[in-house]
Design an enzyme around this catalytic site. Structure first.
Site, PDB file in Angstrom:
ATOM      1  CD  GLU A 197      -2.969  -1.194   2.240  1.00 37.08           C
ATOM      2  OE1 GLU A 197      -2.715  -0.648   3.331  1.00 37.08           O
ATOM      3  OE2 GLU A 197      -4.056  -1.730   1.986  1.00 37.08           O
ATOM      4  CD  GLU A 278      -3.940  -6.497   2.394  1.00 41.96           C
ATOM      5  OE1 GLU A 278      -4.739  -5.837   3.099  1.00 41.96           O
ATOM      6  OE2 GLU A 278      -2.713  -6.493   2.557  1.00 41.96           O
TER       7      GLU A 278
END
Ligand SMILES: *[C@@H]1O[C@H](CO)[C@@H](O)[C@H](O)[C@H]1NC(C)=O
Ligand SMILES: *[C@@H]1O[C@H](CO)[C@@H](O)[C@H](O)[C@H]1NC(C)=O
Ligand SMILES: *[C@@H]1O[C@H](CO)[C@@H](O)[C@H](O)[C@H]1NC(C)=O
Ligand SMILES: *[C@@H]1O[C@H](CO)[C@@H](O)[C@H](O)[C@H]1NC(C)=O
Ligand SMILES: *[C@@H]1O[C@H](CO)[C@@H](O)[C@H](O)[C@H]1NC(C)=O
Length: 539
Positions: A197, A278
């Protein structure tokens, strides 16, 4: 007669099941010419179109003795891949000292990474690895070793030279180990994720560094990594700011609105396969929260919409497990650098996952299994879901011995250091000059003459809790409810004070027992180099 037919049916069914190829027979029985490719709107593995049905499980959050059973459970659900992060802080617990299982560090039994990779292959699963170096993962310091805090400058998650020096040293040890386990070398690893991220480092005037991503990529290439290199980000919120478009393959993360995220990803990266790195099927807990859950029926609906879109997907977490030792992380508020908005995660990492913390099956497990069976056109052999060991109620144990603090402190280690000022635990010259990473630190002052009603004042914030002892007796308030966190002894209070005696005491010993409750795993990039533990905020 009835019995006879029944037996016959079972024999027929079994022989059908045995005729199905395993995952590896299907994809790897012919000569391996390529790993995962992204040249069409579907992934190909060794030239065969396929979707990735993956689930997350962190080996370091599960006792090694359970790894095989958990992986069989993954495969029995129809998953073809297991995904795990790799925590730098556990694998390099002291600067320059590495542990990949049995190396003598406190967590060494959790660190047999190669064994985990071998087991995954034996259990007919592919592997996606996410070695960070920043992993977040709600893990202590996002997987960074705390000894990095001793170094200045230390430009965490940037291309700053000193940081890159330590990342390179670690990767040049780690990646040669992983190189052998790549799919095209006959191993199970089909992809590696770079950073985590990374788009989230964009904050105020700071732009995510493309040069940093390039340096990481080059470290992979230089160490013989040839499998797919990916990044993961919130595709809507962060766009492609955390990747190298056209160079690194982008995936997205989310917990709702699959179509919106996948539309955006398809727009950012046209004519490529789609992958959710995810899909948050549950959530983690902070201290003082009630256990976070997400409804099984909602999750079933979302998972089906991902498969139907269609997209590959990794379920985060398929099995959460537990933050053993001092493994838990914490949130820090983006604006407050001081610890007042510190929010530690709990020891449990159950995550309301398909396999709960103890490894038991939940409704989500059976839903995922049904949906993969329905949507995966490639039929391969699946084992039966293994029976889980029954829960055991241990008998009552009578406590017959104890060690009190004063005795404990005379044993070696702990280390006793003399200092004219209080120091953060990371800066203590112990553990081969790597400082202390976790646990407790006791600040002691002897031969103090206390006047009646003496006030002890702590400057700044405690990182993270403190107990005060006068002549071995606890004088600070105990933590009994979350409201106590607003009082002396806990991280929220700035410049706190406490009256530590009533009558005057000559020659007193004062001890401040400070406990670390987990380092930040997320927050602003500007906070990383300031997240020390212990007492250090005073002048
Ligand atoms: C994409 O790559 C796969 C595997 O190498 C290959 O089989 C396929 O033909 C390629 N597709 C195109 C359109 O080049
Ligand atoms: C600690 O324990 C030892 C015996 O194990 C005892 O002699 C000592 O008085 C204890 N100290 C305190 C402060 O309780
Ligand atoms: C320091 O490092 C050496 C060599 O790696 C090791 O044998 C020793 O146990 C370490 N000391 C501490 C206190 O961890
Ligand atoms: C002060 O206390 C210490 C123990 O903490 C003791 O060893 C020392 O003798 C005491 N000194 C005086 C002057 O009482
Ligand atoms: C911490 O890092 C930030 C951003 O990289 C930098 O601006 C700041 O000067 C650093 N602080 C220290 C104490 O090194």
């Amino acid at each position: 007669m009835f019995v006879f037919i029944w037996t016959l049916c079972i024999v027929v069914l079994q022989s059908l099941a045995q005729d199905l190829p395993t995952n590896y027979e299907y994809f790897a029985s012919t000569k391996i010419t390529s790993g995962v490719t992204t040249n069409e709107t579907s992934f190909f593995l060794n030239g065969k179109a396929f979707s990735i049905y993956s689930g997350s499980m962190h080996y370091f959050r599960n006792p090694r003795a359970y790894w095989r059973t958990r992986l069989t459970q993954f495969r029995a659900a129809g998953l073809n891949t297991v995904e795990t992060y790799i925590p730098w802080n556990l694998h390099e617990p002291q600067s320059g000292f590495y542990d990949f299982g049995g190396g003598g560090s406190e967590m060494d039994d959790f660190l047999y990474l190669e064994e985990f990779l071998n087991l995954a292959k034996e259990e007919d699963l592919f592997v996606i690895l996410r070695p960070g170096p920043y992993i977040s993962a709600e893990y202590n310091f996002a997987g960074y070793p705390s000894w990095l805090l001793r170094e200045k400058p230390m430009g965490f998650r940037t291309d700053e030279e000193n940081y890159i020096k330590y990342v390179s040293r670690y990767y040049n040890i780690l990646l040669p180990i992983l190189e052998k386990y790549q799919f095209t070398k006959g191993g199970p690893v089909i992809a590696f994720q770079i950073e985590n991220e990374y788009g989230y480092t964009g904050y105020k005037n700071f732009q995510p560094s493309k040069n940093y991503l390039n340096i990481l990529r080059q470290l992979y290439l230089n160490n013989g990594i040839v499998e797919l290199l990916v990044t993961s980000d919130n595709a809507i919120g962060r766009g492609d700011s955390g990747t190298l478009p056209g160079v690194l393959f982008q995936t997205t993360n989310f917990g709702d609105s699959p179509e919106a995220y996948l539309d955006k990803l398809a727009q950012l990266q046209p004519n490529k396969p789609l992958m959710v790195m995810e899909f948050w099927i549950g959530w983690f807990d902070h201290w003082t929260d009630s256990h976070q859950t997400r409804s099984a029926s909602d999750m079933k609906d979302l998972y089906e919409r991902i498969l139907k879109y269609p997209s590959s997907v990794n379920i985060y977490m398929f099995h959460g497990g537990c933050n053993f030792g001092f493994g838990n992380g914490a949130h820090l508020n983006n604006e407050l650098l001081d610890n007042s908005a510190f929010l530690p995660t709990t020891t449990s990492y159950d995550y309301d996952s398909p396999l709960n913390e103890a490894g038991d099956y939940t409704q989500k497990y059976w839903d995922v299994k049904d949906l993969i069976h329905q949507y995966n056109p490639i039929k391969t052999y699946l084992p039966d879901p293994p029976t889980i060991l029954p829960r055991v109620a241990y008998p009552k144990i009578k406590i017959t011995q104890q060690i009190n603090l004063s005795d404990l402190l005379t044993h070696q280690p702990p280390h006793v250091l003399l200092s004219t000022n209080v120091l953060a635990m990371e800066l203590l010259d112990i553990n081969n000059k790597s400082g202390q990473s976790y646990g407790y630190i006791v600040y002691r002052k002897e031969n103090v003459d206390l006047e009646a009603q003496t006030t002890l004042k702590i400057e700044g914030h405690v990182c993270d809790t403190i107990m005060v002892l006068v002549n071995g007796k606890l004088v600070s308030p105990k933590l009994e409810s979350s409201r106590d966190l607003d009082n002396f002894g806990y991280w929220r209070v700035k410049d706190s004070s406490l009256i530590i005696n009533t009558d005057a005491i000559k020659n007193a010993t004062i001890e401040l027992v400070v406990e670390e409750w987990g380092r930040m795993h997320g927050g602003s990039i500007f906070q990383y180099n300031q997240t020390f533990k212990g007492l250090w905020q005073g002048k």
